[in-house]
Write a protein that holds these residues in place. Structure first.
Motif, PDB file in Angstrom:
ATOM      1  N   GLY A 116      24.479 -32.187 -11.181  1.00  0.00           N
ATOM      2  CA  GLY A 116      24.631 -33.324 -12.262  1.00  0.00           C
ATOM      3  C   GLY A 116      23.496 -32.968 -13.225  1.00  0.00           C
ATOM      4  O   GLY A 116      23.253 -33.979 -14.137  1.00  0.00           O
ATOM      5  N   ILE A 117      22.688 -32.103 -13.435  1.00  0.00           N
ATOM      6  CA  ILE A 117      21.525 -31.897 -14.188  1.00  0.00           C
ATOM      7  C   ILE A 117      21.840 -30.589 -15.223  1.00  0.00           C
ATOM      8  O   ILE A 117      22.411 -29.618 -14.915  1.00  0.00           O
ATOM      9  CB  ILE A 117      20.263 -31.459 -13.653  1.00  0.00           C
ATOM     10  N   THR A 118      22.142 -30.762 -16.691  1.00  0.00           N
ATOM     11  CA  THR A 118      22.528 -29.843 -17.468  1.00  0.00           C
ATOM     12  C   THR A 118      21.221 -29.115 -17.973  1.00  0.00           C
ATOM     13  O   THR A 118      20.448 -29.900 -18.673  1.00  0.00           O
ATOM     14  CB  THR A 118      23.415 -30.373 -18.682  1.00  0.00           C
ATOM     15  N   TYR A 119      21.030 -27.855 -17.696  1.00  0.00           N
ATOM     16  CA  TYR A 119      19.870 -27.198 -18.251  1.00  0.00           C
ATOM     17  C   TYR A 119      20.253 -26.282 -19.465  1.00  0.00           C
ATOM     18  O   TYR A 119      21.336 -25.771 -19.595  1.00  0.00           O
ATOM     19  CB  TYR A 119      19.328 -26.239 -16.944  1.00  0.00           C
ATOM     20  N   GLY A 120      19.410 -26.226 -20.505  1.00  0.00           N
ATOM     21  CA  GLY A 120      19.616 -25.347 -21.551  1.00  0.00           C
ATOM     22  C   GLY A 120      18.484 -24.446 -21.637  1.00  0.00           C
ATOM     23  O   GLY A 120      17.330 -24.689 -21.500  1.00  0.00           O
ATOM     24  N   ILE A 121      18.917 -23.313 -21.882  1.00  0.00           N
ATOM     25  CA  ILE A 121      17.818 -22.253 -21.758  1.00  0.00           C
ATOM     26  C   ILE A 121      17.735 -21.556 -23.237  1.00  0.00           C
ATOM     27  O   ILE A 121      18.852 -21.297 -23.889  1.00  0.00           O
ATOM     28  CB  ILE A 121      18.200 -21.177 -20.891  1.00  0.00           C
ATOM     29  N   ILE A 122      16.800 -21.468 -23.845  1.00  0.00           N
ATOM     30  CA  ILE A 122      16.471 -20.921 -25.220  1.00  0.00           C
ATOM     31  C   ILE A 122      15.573 -19.867 -25.196  1.00  0.00           C
ATOM     32  O   ILE A 122      14.680 -19.766 -24.194  1.00  0.00           O
ATOM     33  CB  ILE A 122      15.883 -22.117 -26.495  1.00  0.00           C
ATOM     34  N   GLU A 123      15.670 -18.913 -25.973  1.00  0.00           N
ATOM     35  CA  GLU A 123      14.857 -17.778 -26.250  1.00  0.00           C
ATOM     36  C   GLU A 123      13.461 -18.108 -26.611  1.00  0.00           C
ATOM     37  O   GLU A 123      12.510 -17.543 -26.003  1.00  0.00           O
ATOM     38  CB  GLU A 123      15.481 -16.625 -26.962  1.00  0.00           C
ATOM     39  N   ASP A 124      13.117 -18.727 -27.627  1.00  0.00           N
ATOM     40  CA  ASP A 124      11.966 -18.956 -28.513  1.00  0.00           C
ATOM     41  C   ASP A 124      11.463 -20.298 -28.049  1.00  0.00           C
ATOM     42  O   ASP A 124      12.043 -21.243 -28.476  1.00  0.00           O
ATOM     43  CB  ASP A 124      12.261 -18.374 -29.851  1.00  0.00           C
ATOM     44  N   GLY A 125      10.466 -20.401 -27.372  1.00  0.00           N
ATOM     45  CA  GLY A 125       9.947 -21.893 -27.169  1.00  0.00           C
ATOM     46  C   GLY A 125       9.474 -22.642 -28.397  1.00  0.00           C
ATOM     47  O   GLY A 125       9.173 -23.760 -28.184  1.00  0.00           O
ATOM     48  N   ARG A 126       9.139 -21.736 -29.436  1.00  0.00           N
ATOM     49  CA  ARG A 126       8.581 -22.746 -30.518  1.00  0.00           C
ATOM     50  C   ARG A 126       9.835 -23.506 -31.117  1.00  0.00           C
ATOM     51  O   ARG A 126       9.640 -24.376 -32.032  1.00  0.00           O
ATOM     52  CB  ARG A 126       8.364 -21.628 -31.559  1.00  0.00           C
ATOM     53  N   LYS A 134      19.530 -30.864 -31.040  1.00  0.00           N
ATOM     54  CA  LYS A 134      20.801 -30.278 -31.081  1.00  0.00           C
ATOM     55  C   LYS A 134      21.502 -30.661 -29.821  1.00  0.00           C
ATOM     56  O   LYS A 134      22.733 -30.887 -30.095  1.00  0.00           O
ATOM     57  CB  LYS A 134      20.622 -28.534 -31.124  1.00  0.00           C
ATOM     58  N   ARG A 135      20.774 -30.764 -28.725  1.00  0.00           N
ATOM     59  CA  ARG A 135      21.619 -31.110 -27.420  1.00  0.00           C
ATOM     60  C   ARG A 135      20.611 -32.172 -26.802  1.00  0.00           C
ATOM     61  O   ARG A 135      19.736 -32.068 -25.842  1.00  0.00           O
ATOM     62  CB  ARG A 135      21.626 -29.984 -26.594  1.00  0.00           C
ATOM     63  N   LYS A 136      20.507 -33.457 -27.044  1.00  0.00           N
ATOM     64  CA  LYS A 136      19.897 -34.452 -26.340  1.00  0.00           C
ATOM     65  C   LYS A 136      20.422 -34.544 -25.129  1.00  0.00           C
ATOM     66  O   LYS A 136      21.535 -34.449 -24.772  1.00  0.00           O
ATOM     67  CB  LYS A 136      20.116 -35.650 -27.269  1.00  0.00           C
ATOM     68  N   GLY A 137      19.607 -35.318 -24.123  1.00  0.00           N
ATOM     69  CA  GLY A 137      19.746 -35.300 -22.847  1.00  0.00           C
ATOM     70  C   GLY A 137      19.900 -34.227 -21.896  1.00  0.00           C
ATOM     71  O   GLY A 137      20.218 -34.483 -20.774  1.00  0.00           O
ATOM     72  N   ILE A 138      19.636 -33.044 -22.206  1.00  0.00           N
ATOM     73  CA  ILE A 138      19.450 -32.056 -21.241  1.00  0.00           C
ATOM     74  C   ILE A 138      18.130 -31.482 -21.256  1.00  0.00           C
ATOM     75  O   ILE A 138      17.228 -31.854 -21.805  1.00  0.00           O
ATOM     76  CB  ILE A 138      20.496 -30.841 -21.757  1.00  0.00           C
ATOM     77  N   VAL A 139      18.121 -30.883 -20.042  1.00  0.00           N
ATOM     78  CA  VAL A 139      16.683 -30.155 -19.816  1.00  0.00           C
ATOM     79  C   VAL A 139      16.628 -28.665 -20.460  1.00  0.00           C
ATOM     80  O   VAL A 139      17.144 -27.827 -20.132  1.00  0.00           O
ATOM     81  CB  VAL A 139      16.269 -30.069 -18.184  1.00  0.00           C
ATOM     82  N   ILE A 140      15.484 -28.691 -21.519  1.00  0.00           N
ATOM     83  CA  ILE A 140      15.422 -27.479 -22.157  1.00  0.00           C
ATOM     84  C   ILE A 140      14.449 -26.677 -21.499  1.00  0.00           C
ATOM     85  O   ILE A 140      13.127 -27.098 -21.156  1.00  0.00           O
ATOM     86  CB  ILE A 140      15.145 -27.716 -23.675  1.00  0.00           C
ATOM     87  N   CYS A 141      14.614 -25.379 -21.177  1.00  0.00           N
ATOM     88  CA  CYS A 141      13.808 -24.470 -20.623  1.00  0.00           C
ATOM     89  C   CYS A 141      13.807 -23.071 -21.512  1.00  0.00           C
ATOM     90  O   CYS A 141      14.652 -22.790 -22.147  1.00  0.00           O
ATOM     91  CB  CYS A 141      14.129 -24.042 -19.317  1.00  0.00           C
ATOM     92  N   THR A 142      12.669 -22.185 -21.463  1.00  0.00           N
ATOM     93  CA  THR A 142      12.467 -20.973 -22.255  1.00  0.00           C
ATOM     94  C   THR A 142      13.009 -19.981 -21.287  1.00  0.00           C
ATOM     95  O   THR A 142      12.836 -20.313 -20.016  1.00  0.00           O
ATOM     96  CB  THR A 142      11.164 -21.062 -22.869  1.00  0.00           C
ATOM     97  N   MET A 143      13.284 -18.741 -21.890  1.00  0.00           N
ATOM     98  CA  MET A 143      13.567 -17.648 -21.061  1.00  0.00           C
ATOM     99  C   MET A 143      12.492 -17.392 -20.187  1.00  0.00           C
ATOM    100  O   MET A 143      12.391 -16.908 -19.040  1.00  0.00           O
ATOM    101  CB  MET A 143      14.051 -16.584 -21.793  1.00  0.00           C
ATOM    102  N   ARG A 144      11.156 -17.457 -20.779  1.00  0.00           N
ATOM    103  CA  ARG A 144       9.911 -17.323 -19.959  1.00  0.00           C
ATOM    104  C   ARG A 144       9.601 -18.250 -18.844  1.00  0.00           C
ATOM    105  O   ARG A 144       9.434 -17.689 -17.654  1.00  0.00           O
ATOM    106  CB  ARG A 144       8.756 -17.596 -21.194  1.00  0.00           C
ATOM    107  N   GLU A 145      10.000 -19.402 -18.993  1.00  0.00           N
ATOM    108  CA  GLU A 145       9.948 -20.400 -17.678  1.00  0.00           C
ATOM    109  C   GLU A 145      10.993 -20.129 -16.647  1.00  0.00           C
ATOM    110  O   GLU A 145      10.841 -20.338 -15.647  1.00  0.00           O
ATOM    111  CB  GLU A 145      10.325 -21.996 -18.348  1.00  0.00           C
TER     112      GLU A 145
END
Length: 190
Positions: A116-126, A134-145
């Motif tokens: 039930g949780i949407t995770y978003g993974i981005i390459e660059d933490g900056r 861009k995507r409200k309401g999701i949990v954003i994580c970096t590739m490093r995380e």
């Protein structure tokens, strides 16, 4: 480079040692802090300085050095003056980056829903501010995380499976019901 930021030192509960000069300097940074946040949201955290030429960067360096020195002197008037110069500098760098054809931050987001949780993974933490816009309401994580989380939860058996079987996909990691087989045997033979 760590920029001075408005810290709301007027709150004596959070900053009980703040002097009157500290508070005045802090308040003088509010406009610069806001302008910096807007540029970080637009371009990515700390990205704008890499999108401008050497002449502009030299001016930016001089402005930031003046701001830091004024802060060290706890001179609110100088801080306010240098903060205004820095706001103009951010506007100039923004215009230069735009004129050079650079595009504002628009990160690619890989999404996955789990429990039930949407995770978003981005390459660059900056680029996390742009990702959240861009995507409200999701949990954003970096590739490093993600790598740190995998390393923390991965055991040697999972690593061996992944190395030995190309394409193997971990679908769950379960802890054994008991800590060791000895505990199970002990229950049986008691």
């Amino acid at each position: 480079m760590k920029r001075p930021t408005y810290q709301k030192k007027t709150d004596r509960v959070i900053h009980p040692q703040a002097s009157a000069d500290d508070i005045k300097c802090d308040i003088a940074l509010a406009g610069f802090s806001r302008a910096s946040e807007l540029m970080d949201k637009k371009w990515g955290i700390g990205v704008l300085v890499g999108l401008t030429g050497p002449e502009t960067l030299a001016k930016w360096g001089k402005a930031m050095a003046g701001l830091y020195a004024a802060e060290d002197e706890k001179d609110a008037g100088k801080v306010a003056g240098w903060a205004e110069v820095c706001v103009r500098g951010l506007a100039a760098m923004d215009a230069e980056a735009t004129a050079a054809g650079h595009q504002p931050a628009d990160p690619m987001i890989w999404e996955y829903e789990l429990d039930g949780i949407t995770y978003g993974i981005i390459e660059d933490g900056r680029q996390w501010p742009a990702a959240y816009r861009k995507r409200k309401g999701i949990v954003i994580c970096t590739m490093r995380e993600v790598a740190i989380a995998l390393a923390a939860h991965q055991n040697d058996l999972v690593r061996q499976v992944k190395e030995s079987f190309n394409g193997a996909e971990v679908t769950a990691i379960r802890k054994p019901a008991n800590d060791s087989i000895d505990d199970d045997l002990g229950d049986v033979f008691e």
